[in-house]
Design an enzyme around this catalytic site. Structure first.
Site, PDB file in Angstrom:
ATOM      1  N   TYR A  32       0.842  -1.184   0.000  1.00 42.73           N
ATOM      2  CA  TYR A  32       0.000   0.000   0.000  1.00 42.73           C
ATOM      3  C   TYR A  32       0.881   1.239   0.000  1.00 42.73           C
ATOM      4  O   TYR A  32       1.827   1.340   0.785  1.00 42.73           O
ATOM      5  CB  TYR A  32      -0.930   0.024   1.216  1.00 42.73           C
ATOM      6  CG  TYR A  32      -1.939   1.143   1.080  1.00 42.73           C
ATOM      7  CD1 TYR A  32      -3.136   0.928   0.416  1.00 42.73           C
ATOM      8  CD2 TYR A  32      -1.658   2.422   1.542  1.00 42.73           C
ATOM      9  CE1 TYR A  32      -4.046   1.960   0.221  1.00 42.73           C
ATOM     10  CE2 TYR A  32      -2.557   3.460   1.348  1.00 42.73           C
ATOM     11  CZ  TYR A  32      -3.745   3.221   0.691  1.00 42.73           C
ATOM     12  OH  TYR A  32      -4.624   4.236   0.489  1.00 42.73           O
TER      13      TYR A  32
ATOM     14  N   GLN B 278     -10.911   0.288   0.809  1.00 44.34           N
ATOM     15  CA  GLN B 278     -11.361  -0.514  -0.336  1.00 44.34           C
ATOM     16  C   GLN B 278     -10.181  -1.187  -1.045  1.00 44.34           C
ATOM     17  O   GLN B 278     -10.305  -2.320  -1.527  1.00 44.34           O
ATOM     18  CB  GLN B 278     -12.195   0.325  -1.326  1.00 44.34           C
ATOM     19  CG  GLN B 278     -11.487   1.498  -1.979  1.00 44.34           C
ATOM     20  CD  GLN B 278     -11.574   2.769  -1.159  1.00 44.34           C
ATOM     21  OE1 GLN B 278     -11.771   2.737   0.056  1.00 44.34           O
ATOM     22  NE2 GLN B 278     -11.410   3.918  -1.824  1.00 44.34           N
TER      23      GLN B 278
ATOM     24  N   ASN C 281      -3.307   5.888   6.152  1.00 46.79           N
ATOM     25  CA  ASN C 281      -4.029   6.674   7.159  1.00 46.79           C
ATOM     26  C   ASN C 281      -4.836   5.764   8.087  1.00 46.79           C
ATOM     27  O   ASN C 281      -4.708   4.535   8.037  1.00 46.79           O
ATOM     28  CB  ASN C 281      -4.921   7.714   6.465  1.00 46.79           C
ATOM     29  CG  ASN C 281      -6.009   7.059   5.624  1.00 46.79           C
ATOM     30  OD1 ASN C 281      -6.308   5.875   5.769  1.00 46.79           O
ATOM     31  ND2 ASN C 281      -6.603   7.839   4.735  1.00 46.79           N
TER      32      ASN C 281
ATOM     33  N   SER D  34       6.502   9.062  13.483  1.00 48.31           N
ATOM     34  CA  SER D  34       7.926   8.780  13.510  1.00 48.31           C
ATOM     35  C   SER D  34       8.622   9.513  14.660  1.00 48.31           C
ATOM     36  O   SER D  34       8.093  10.481  15.209  1.00 48.31           O
ATOM     37  CB  SER D  34       8.512   9.222  12.168  1.00 48.31           C
ATOM     38  OG  SER D  34       9.782   8.674  11.981  1.00 48.31           O
TER      39      SER D  34
ATOM     40  N   GLN E 291      13.176  15.124  11.553  1.00 48.97           N
ATOM     41  CA  GLN E 291      12.144  14.252  12.102  1.00 48.97           C
ATOM     42  C   GLN E 291      10.841  15.007  12.274  1.00 48.97           C
ATOM     43  O   GLN E 291       9.767  14.532  11.915  1.00 48.97           O
ATOM     44  CB  GLN E 291      12.629  13.723  13.462  1.00 48.97           C
ATOM     45  CG  GLN E 291      11.832  12.552  13.952  1.00 48.97           C
ATOM     46  CD  GLN E 291      11.868  11.439  12.958  1.00 48.97           C
ATOM     47  OE1 GLN E 291      12.929  11.046  12.480  1.00 48.97           O
ATOM     48  NE2 GLN E 291      10.723  10.927  12.571  1.00 48.97           N
TER      49      GLN E 291
ATOM     50  N   HIS F 101       8.064  15.645   9.501  1.00 49.08           N
ATOM     51  CA  HIS F 101       7.202  14.578   8.979  1.00 49.08           C
ATOM     52  C   HIS F 101       5.734  14.830   9.293  1.00 49.08           C
ATOM     53  O   HIS F 101       4.853  14.582   8.473  1.00 49.08           O
ATOM     54  CB  HIS F 101       7.582  13.232   9.601  1.00 49.08           C
ATOM     55  CG  HIS F 101       8.575  12.473   8.797  1.00 49.08           C
ATOM     56  ND1 HIS F 101       8.311  11.999   7.547  1.00 49.08           N
ATOM     57  CD2 HIS F 101       9.856  12.111   9.064  1.00 49.08           C
ATOM     58  CE1 HIS F 101       9.376  11.363   7.070  1.00 49.08           C
ATOM     59  NE2 HIS F 101      10.327  11.425   7.969  1.00 49.08           N
TER      60      HIS F 101
ATOM     61  N   GLU G 169      12.512   4.715  17.583  1.00 49.23           N
ATOM     62  CA  GLU G 169      12.551   4.203  16.209  1.00 49.23           C
ATOM     63  C   GLU G 169      13.935   4.467  15.605  1.00 49.23           C
ATOM     64  O   GLU G 169      14.562   3.579  15.043  1.00 49.23           O
ATOM     65  CB  GLU G 169      11.465   4.926  15.402  1.00 49.23           C
ATOM     66  CG  GLU G 169      11.348   4.464  13.960  1.00 49.23           C
ATOM     67  CD  GLU G 169      10.417   5.366  13.157  1.00 49.23           C
ATOM     68  OE1 GLU G 169      10.044   6.454  13.654  1.00 49.23           O
ATOM     69  OE2 GLU G 169      10.092   4.996  12.016  1.00 49.23           O
ATOM     70  N   HIS G 170      14.392   5.719  15.710  1.00 53.13           N
ATOM     71  CA  HIS G 170      15.719   6.094  15.209  1.00 53.13           C
ATOM     72  C   HIS G 170      16.554   6.594  16.378  1.00 53.13           C
ATOM     73  O   HIS G 170      16.084   7.416  17.157  1.00 53.13           O
ATOM     74  CB  HIS G 170      15.622   7.239  14.196  1.00 53.13           C
ATOM     75  CG  HIS G 170      14.694   6.977  13.051  1.00 53.13           C
ATOM     76  ND1 HIS G 170      13.405   7.463  13.008  1.00 53.13           N
ATOM     77  CD2 HIS G 170      14.874   6.292  11.898  1.00 53.13           C
ATOM     78  CE1 HIS G 170      12.824   7.084  11.883  1.00 53.13           C
ATOM     79  NE2 HIS G 170      13.691   6.367  11.179  1.00 53.13           N
TER      80      HIS G 170
ATOM     81  N   ASP H 239      17.136   7.082   5.749  1.00 55.58           N
ATOM     82  CA  ASP H 239      15.796   7.179   5.160  1.00 55.58           C
ATOM     83  C   ASP H 239      15.817   6.893   3.662  1.00 55.58           C
ATOM     84  O   ASP H 239      14.828   6.427   3.102  1.00 55.58           O
ATOM     85  CB  ASP H 239      15.230   8.599   5.358  1.00 55.58           C
ATOM     86  CG  ASP H 239      14.876   8.877   6.805  1.00 55.58           C
ATOM     87  OD1 ASP H 239      14.709   7.919   7.577  1.00 55.58           O
ATOM     88  OD2 ASP H 239      14.778  10.070   7.168  1.00 55.58           O
TER      89      ASP H 239
ATOM     90  N   GLU I 182      -1.298 -35.844  29.148  1.00 51.84           N
ATOM     91  CA  GLU I 182      -2.140 -34.708  28.757  1.00 51.84           C
ATOM     92  C   GLU I 182      -3.569 -35.143  28.430  1.00 51.84           C
ATOM     93  O   GLU I 182      -4.372 -34.328  27.979  1.00 51.84           O
ATOM     94  CB  GLU I 182      -1.507 -33.960  27.570  1.00 51.84           C
ATOM     95  CG  GLU I 182      -0.206 -33.255  27.951  1.00 51.84           C
ATOM     96  CD  GLU I 182       0.345 -32.340  26.852  1.00 51.84           C
ATOM     97  OE1 GLU I 182      -0.159 -32.406  25.710  1.00 51.84           O
ATOM     98  OE2 GLU I 182       1.278 -31.572  27.156  1.00 51.84           O
TER      99      GLU I 182
END
Lengths: 442, 442
Positions: A142, A203, A226, A249, A271, A274, A339-340, A373, A427
């Site tokens: 996506y 969709q 999103n 991020s 950063q 973003h 994250e970074h 990046d 068992e």
């Protein structure tokens, strides 16, 4: 104490914490718990969209594209033609195209080293064991439309899939009002994407997961999106695999007095630009550096095209943490699990080895996160929101799966069988026990 | 055609399909789409329980344990003491305990081979790249109470975590009405579990994810559970990592005329006895074998303690698929993507190499799946419900995460920087571009 932290409330300036202050544990805990995302309640709308696509196939996708993207599509025009892809690539600026190729080649080289090895061995009893890795057969990527439509993300998602050996890579990217991003099409071409569809939202996720007459279903769906896309991915999870659901991020810069404050400020703003919900944190043992970085951020913000976004992020979610030494910062970094992580200090490598939780580490003053990046070669899809405590960035293994393999000879079954029989009976699973004992004539 | 498939409707006997029949594609698609799970609507109840534990901590967990497990606990008795664990292990039957030790040792030996290697290399430009694997710091293992409380599952979840290097392994197992399964406690001891709590359900998952005064939070939660546990795991996902949400178990046996029908029947029933929603499928090119297996299933069912469960599973979800040759079955197996695949045929290994989608493959007549369930050494936590198309069984990597590492020298930044600047500008992210250009004095 000079340069005492000003303890600004969030929204007025970056949060400033001092690890020596008595209220530090509470303030650090509040930083950890800080919510940056507004969770939109889209689950019901997404459920209806997914159900409509399952029931209506192509026509439902076409109807939603008319509604959300203001596009009139037909089953024939859902797919972007080879000619359009080539034309888009041809229309791109030469320097940018060359940069995309550099990125592609370097991502491919890095990820090729992640290809796992199969294993097969025979133990002392004569049991042969092992496992085999195979690629997922079909993957959907996506790609958001509009301003967040990044060609670099196409490469970061598609190239590892290609390296893994995925035979069919399908891309969905909405083109609201017909607007296409030629660089996204060019990146799809460079990465070897097999099919591109001009659809988006829940969709598109539903069409990739369930298939329509025109779009064959895939086995796994990756890529950012999103709130609707994220909710749709959660909803189709199980029917297909999905990657992580990425949050805003974040970067943490761990720096000592040797760092260049203008460079650090540039990294914090890279950063922050973003998203207003992005987060930039500086951790330092040098108060003069912190002061200089704050000033540099203020100065650089003035000339930044995305200064509204970056400024809001820095004011609302930015933070400076003062520590007595960078070594003292290590457990704080592990709890934040950024994250970074940039480490700009004399002993950057030694510090990095002691840190457990980070998506990616950038070492030294000449490794701005932006290199990672785009063109470093490592992946820029990384765990956000403290999830580096338990998860990894995107890689080749995300597009492969492991099948374990077991083979017993009559003798090795005779040796191992009694233990399996004992456990099956313990068992209460007598058919398990019998499936072994029946072969041992017991 | 002799022994023509009887095409019984589901519920009266196993489904029987013939790949040569004209309606085969439709009937096979129906088999693929078959829903075996009744999805319980427990989300709202689970949301309330999780919220109550977040707000109320220990006391909420204690209240829910009184309500659901009819147990009066205190913060002091939430945790099972070392003495209790030792006493439970001491009370176990010696042969079973020895079998558990065999299983533990073999699982450890197999999974030790899964430990990944770190990578670091310097490329022609002088960029140093790589990654480092580290263990998740703290893991929670959920173990169901009651009849589905399996010591083998404790080993299959805890041993790979231990091999990965997880420093803190916490187990939650409910003890309704105070009933404990000594073998579960013994398995926890053998696997090196660090803390055991006698709590279950959504309240246990919430306590592990959010922590209470008594129970420190973990970073990842694994292990099977009922609908409440599964919903709670989905709900806390993001705050902590989770493993897959397992569905009812399944086996596919691919067999030619060389197979022993009594053995195959025993294997199909070993799967069927797990759960009325379990599924056992035989795919064969030999009609006489199919007939003999059906008769053997009927015969063996009579003397099986769990014949009600196994019989219902076989009647409702069992299937026999007739194919002209086992090679023809390969694409069908890949579409079914079974959790367990037994191949009992002359060329078992060659067939296995051509199959892409299976959680685990058991080769030859002397490798019943039960060996893999208990003592083979490979993991018995495997992808169900066709998810072997995109996911793998539990392993050491599920308890580790990868941090990527990047280091540029001034020269390599100068070489790579312009491409990063071009891409940053092309994506409208000028602060990204500036974080590179500022270091190049451009």
């Amino acid at each position: 104490m000079t340069n005492a932290p000003d303890n600004s409330p969030s929204g007025i300036g970056p949060l400033e914490l001092d690890s020596a202050a008595t209220d530090f544990p509470a303030r650090f805990a509040a930083l950890l718990a800080m919510k940056r995302e507004v969770s939109e309640e889209v689950d019901q709308a997404v459920a209806r969209i997914v159900q409509a696509v399952v029931a209506g196939g192509d026509q439902a996708v076409i109807d939603f594209s008319r509604q959300f993207d203001r596009l009139d599509l037909t089953p024939e025009t859902l797919r972007v033609s080879e000619g359009e892809l080539d034309a888009a690539a041809g229309a791109c600026d030469g320097e940018t195209l060359a940069a995309l190729k550099t990125a592609r080649d370097r991502i491919e080289a890095y990820h090729s080293r992640q290809l796992p090895k199969d294993e097969r061995f025979t133990d002392a009893l004569g049991v042969t064991l092992g496992w085999r890795w195979t690629a997922v057969a079909a993957v959907g990527i996506y790609v958001p439309g509009g301003t967040a439509s990044y060609p670099s993300s196409v490469l970061m998602n598609a190239v590892p899939a290609k390296v893994a050996g995925v035979a069919r890579i399908v891309m969905a990217v909405p083109t609201p009002d017909g607007a296409v991003n030629p660089l996204v099409f060019a990146a799809a071409r460079l990465a070897g994407v097999d099919e591109v569809y001009r659809i988006g939202g829940a969709q598109a996720v539903a069409a990739l997961a369930y298939g329509t007459d025109t779009i064959r279903p895939v086995d796994k769906i990756v890529g950012p999106g999103n709130a609707y896309v994220a909710a749709a991915k959660r909803r189709v999870f199980g029917r297909v695999g999905i990657d992580m659901i990425a949050g805003p991020s974040e970067v943490l810069v761990l720096a000592d007095g040797s760092a260049n404050p203008e460079w650090i400020a540039a990294d914090l703003l890279a950063q922050a630009e973003h998203d207003t919900a992005a987060q930039s944190i500086l951790v330092t043992d040098d108060r003069a550096l912190a002061t200089a970085v704050k000033a540099a951020v203020a100065g650089q913000l003035k000339t930044l095209p995305r200064r509204e976004i970056a400024g809001a992020s820095w004011r609302n979610f930015g933070a400076i943490i003062h520590v007595a030494s960078l070594a003292e910062a290590i457990p704080l970094v592990d709890r934040l699990a950024p994250e970074h992580l940039e480490i700009v200090a004399a002993d950057a490598d030694a510090l990095a080895r002691r840190i457990r939780n980070a998506g990616a580490i950038f070492l030294g003053g000449h490794t701005p996160e932006a290199i990672g990046d785009y063109v470093g070669g490592s992946n820029h899809v990384l765990p956000t929101a403290r999830s580096a405590r338990f998860s990894s960035g995107l890689g080749v293994l995300d597009f492969m799966k492991r099948t374990s393999i077991l083979h017993c000879t009559p003798d090795s079954l005779a040796a191992l069988g009694p233990a399996a029989i004992a456990l099956g009976r313990a068992e209460g699973l007598d058919a398990h026990a019998r499936s072994v004992s029946i072969r041992l004539n017991r």
